[in-house]
Design an enzyme around this catalytic site. Sequence first.
Site, PDB file in Angstrom:
ATOM      1  N   TYR A 163       0.842  -1.197   0.000  1.00 45.47           N
ATOM      2  CA  TYR A 163       0.000   0.000   0.000  1.00 45.47           C
ATOM      3  C   TYR A 163       0.877   1.246   0.000  1.00 45.47           C
ATOM      4  CZ  TYR A 163      -3.157   3.598   1.872  1.00 45.47           C
ATOM      5  OH  TYR A 163      -3.873   4.760   2.081  1.00 45.47           O
ATOM      6  N   LYS A 167       1.401   4.594  -2.730  1.00 49.47           N
ATOM      7  CA  LYS A 167       1.330   6.010  -2.376  1.00 49.47           C
ATOM      8  C   LYS A 167       2.635   6.735  -2.704  1.00 49.47           C
ATOM      9  CE  LYS A 167      -2.891   5.931  -0.902  1.00 49.47           C
ATOM     10  NZ  LYS A 167      -3.968   6.633  -1.669  1.00 49.47           N
TER      11      LYS A 167
END
Length: 240
Positions: A163, A167
């Site tokens: 994750y 980003k």
Amino acid sequence: MRTVLITGANKGLGFETAKQLAQAGNFVYLGSRDIINGQSAAGKLKAAGITNVAAIHIDVTDINSIRKAKAELENSVGALDLLINNAGISGEQPQYIAEYSMEAIRALFETNYFGAVQTTQVMLPLLRKSSAPSIINVSSEIGSLTMQTSAERPPNWSNFSTYGATKTALNGFTVMLANELRGEHITVNSVTPGYTATDLNQFKGFKTVEEGAKAIVQLAMLEDRSITGRFFKDGGEIPW
């Protein structure tokens, strides 16, 4: 009145951001992958007296869905003043990149990175029709390479490694796009809401959605057009 499109706005941070921006006088389109959920979210706001909102179907992983949303906006308002790329997924944890399945990695990037990129590309013609266009990418401090390499880095961040990588990529997109669009006076910035309690993290975050949306709304309401290619949190900037 500015026109705002927020992806993933039928719940969580997207919904709260839509609520606060509408209360501030903007007309907000609540982008939702499921139009029924989007209409329900818009209905809740209207029932609370916030009428300057509307639901719009947009699945950031489906280019045809994005194009249809763009056509709908073009027919109804003609221009877009602010795009907030908020839609995202967290994936199952732990997600150590050394062993996380490629299928799961691709799924995370498909929504969190490629979804934001292709939504932005399709919506750019509408943004170019605005007198003061802006793009906000909702990121995370886990995507900060400076914080990832700090001695104070929380050890549990490894549970969100994949994750975080999405980003980091999104932050790179912010910088590159800001540089490309600087001459067109289109501002592009990243923002982290912080660890906010939403279904993205099974409501384990220590911030409420009202607190988490604050940084997004502050950036959205910023009037200084010289600020672009930067990364913000509630209360100031965060290192890349």
